[in-house]
Design a protein around this motif. Structure first.
Motif, mmCIF file in Angstrom:
data_model
loop_
_atom_site.group_PDB
_atom_site.id
_atom_site.type_symbol
_atom_site.label_atom_id
_atom_site.label_comp_id
_atom_site.label_asym_id
_atom_site.label_seq_id
_atom_site.Cartn_x
_atom_site.Cartn_y
_atom_site.Cartn_z
ATOM 1 N N GLY A 11 -15.337 76.068 -6.048
ATOM 2 C CA GLY A 11 -16.500 76.065 -4.748
ATOM 3 C C GLY A 11 -15.829 75.422 -3.443
ATOM 4 N N ALA A 12 -14.841 74.264 -3.725
ATOM 5 C CA ALA A 12 -14.224 73.479 -2.861
ATOM 6 C C ALA A 12 -13.048 74.063 -2.129
ATOM 7 C CB ALA A 12 -13.707 72.133 -3.367
ATOM 8 N N LYS A 13 -12.720 75.557 -2.557
ATOM 9 C CA LYS A 13 -11.579 76.320 -2.115
ATOM 10 C C LYS A 13 -10.335 75.513 -2.341
ATOM 11 C CE LYS A 13 -14.160 78.930 0.937
ATOM 12 N NZ LYS A 13 -14.415 79.511 2.397
ATOM 13 N N ASP A 14 -9.985 74.793 -3.652
ATOM 14 C CA ASP A 14 -8.930 74.017 -3.746
ATOM 15 C C ASP A 14 -7.935 75.045 -4.651
ATOM 16 O OD1 ASP A 14 -7.156 71.901 -4.266
ATOM 17 O OD2 ASP A 14 -8.558 70.762 -5.497
ATOM 18 N N TYR A 15 -7.198 75.937 -3.617
ATOM 19 C CA TYR A 15 -6.574 76.945 -4.487
ATOM 20 C C TYR A 15 -5.357 76.348 -5.491
ATOM 21 C CZ TYR A 15 -9.153 79.790 -1.321
ATOM 22 O OH TYR A 15 -10.193 80.365 -0.539
ATOM 23 N N PRO A 16 -4.632 75.312 -5.010
ATOM 24 C CA PRO A 16 -3.670 75.009 -6.047
ATOM 25 C C PRO A 16 -4.114 74.512 -7.450
ATOM 26 C CG PRO A 16 -3.370 73.811 -3.913
ATOM 27 C CD PRO A 16 -4.465 74.634 -3.967
ATOM 28 N N ILE A 17 -5.282 74.025 -7.547
ATOM 29 C CA ILE A 17 -5.845 73.703 -8.940
ATOM 30 C C ILE A 17 -6.506 74.711 -9.614
ATOM 31 C CG2 ILE A 17 -7.755 72.634 -9.999
ATOM 32 C CD1 ILE A 17 -7.596 70.398 -8.009
ATOM 33 N N VAL A 18 -6.958 76.053 -8.762
ATOM 34 C CA VAL A 18 -7.539 77.035 -9.434
ATOM 35 C C VAL A 18 -6.430 77.995 -9.951
ATOM 36 C CG1 VAL A 18 -8.825 79.362 -8.830
ATOM 37 C CG2 VAL A 18 -9.626 77.016 -8.010
ATOM 38 N N GLN A 19 -5.099 77.996 -9.208
ATOM 39 C CA GLN A 19 -4.066 78.779 -9.483
ATOM 40 C C GLN A 19 -3.527 78.068 -10.761
ATOM 41 O OE1 GLN A 19 -1.593 78.774 -6.123
ATOM 42 N NE2 GLN A 19 -2.701 80.620 -5.353
ATOM 43 N N GLY A 20 -3.389 76.795 -10.804
ATOM 44 C CA GLY A 20 -2.573 76.198 -12.079
ATOM 45 C C GLY A 20 -3.547 76.363 -13.142
ATOM 46 N N LEU A 21 -5.016 76.228 -13.018
ATOM 47 C CA LEU A 21 -5.653 76.446 -14.321
ATOM 48 C C LEU A 21 -5.680 77.862 -14.663
ATOM 49 C CD1 LEU A 21 -8.644 74.135 -13.393
ATOM 50 C CD2 LEU A 21 -7.079 73.823 -15.276
ATOM 51 N N VAL A 22 -5.640 78.760 -13.533
ATOM 52 C CA VAL A 22 -5.713 80.392 -14.259
ATOM 53 C C VAL A 22 -4.434 80.622 -14.798
ATOM 54 C CG1 VAL A 22 -5.324 82.793 -13.280
ATOM 55 C CG2 VAL A 22 -7.250 81.294 -12.473
ATOM 56 N N VAL A 23 -3.412 80.110 -14.404
ATOM 57 C CA VAL A 23 -1.892 80.177 -15.222
ATOM 58 C C VAL A 23 -2.150 79.569 -16.627
ATOM 59 C CG1 VAL A 23 0.339 79.438 -15.206
ATOM 60 C CG2 VAL A 23 -0.594 80.204 -12.940
ATOM 61 N N VAL A 24 -2.573 78.367 -16.599
ATOM 62 C CA VAL A 24 -2.573 77.947 -17.858
ATOM 63 C C VAL A 24 -3.673 78.507 -18.964
ATOM 64 C CG1 VAL A 24 -3.743 75.628 -19.402
ATOM 65 C CG2 VAL A 24 -2.207 75.334 -17.402
ATOM 66 N N TYR A 25 -4.652 79.154 -18.495
ATOM 67 C CA TYR A 25 -5.355 80.183 -19.237
ATOM 68 C C TYR A 25 -4.756 81.513 -19.582
ATOM 69 C CZ TYR A 25 -9.893 77.702 -19.173
ATOM 70 O OH TYR A 25 -11.015 76.781 -19.202
ATOM 71 N N ALA A 26 -3.943 81.833 -18.621
ATOM 72 C CA ALA A 26 -3.255 83.092 -18.894
ATOM 73 C C ALA A 26 -2.098 82.747 -19.953
ATOM 74 C CB ALA A 26 -2.517 83.637 -17.562
ATOM 75 N N LEU A 27 -1.360 81.576 -19.863
ATOM 76 C CA LEU A 27 -0.539 81.301 -21.024
ATOM 77 C C LEU A 27 -1.018 81.223 -22.358
ATOM 78 C CD1 LEU A 27 1.916 78.740 -18.991
ATOM 79 C CD2 LEU A 27 2.435 81.199 -19.721
ATOM 80 N N ILE A 28 -2.212 80.602 -22.396
ATOM 81 C CA ILE A 28 -2.894 80.334 -23.644
ATOM 82 C C ILE A 28 -3.430 81.932 -24.181
ATOM 83 C CG2 ILE A 28 -5.155 79.631 -24.869
ATOM 84 C CD1 ILE A 28 -5.039 77.220 -22.871
ATOM 85 N N ILE A 29 -3.732 82.674 -23.335
ATOM 86 C CA ILE A 29 -4.240 84.072 -23.909
ATOM 87 C C ILE A 29 -2.886 84.648 -24.363
ATOM 88 C CG2 ILE A 29 -5.227 86.356 -23.361
ATOM 89 C CD1 ILE A 29 -7.188 84.527 -21.733
#
Length: 113
Positions: free
Chosen positions: A72-90
């Protein structure tokens, strides 16, 4: 399980008068385990991805609860980091499931020939 137990190779094993324990352990169990492990890996990956929704709806602190406000805040570095973490877990879950499948049933490995 009923599909495996009704397969033609199971009927053939019964026709050869093999003991029930041998039929189930040698013929049915590897096929049942491979199917159930594959489905469990997919379900576990879906549950990991579903934590974003669950943490948001129930206000549970965690990575999913951080991701929604960051989007919602368009904080792209946090979103990208969390997406990478979720992808690594999967990816890790899928790797573990694949390694267990190769251990249980060597026919599912990649071999040349």
């Amino acid at each position: 399980m009923s599909g495996v137990l009704g397969a033609t190779y199971m009927t053939t094993a019964r026709a050869k008068r093999l003991p029930g324990r041998l039929i189930y352990l040698r013929h049915a169990l590897p096929n049942i385990i491979t199917a159930s492990l594959t489905v469990s890996g997919l379900l576990l990956s879906g549950m990991v991805a579903g934590t974003v929704l669950i943490e948001t709806v129930f206000a549970i602190p965690g990575m999913g609860g951080v991701m929604v406000p960051a989007v919602g805040a368009k904080d792209y570095p946090i979103v990208q980091g969390l997406v990478v973490v979720y992808a690594l877990i999967i990816l890790g879950v899928n790797l573990i499931v694949d390694l267990i499948l190769v251990t249980v049933d060597p026919r599912s490995s990649i071999t040349e020939g």
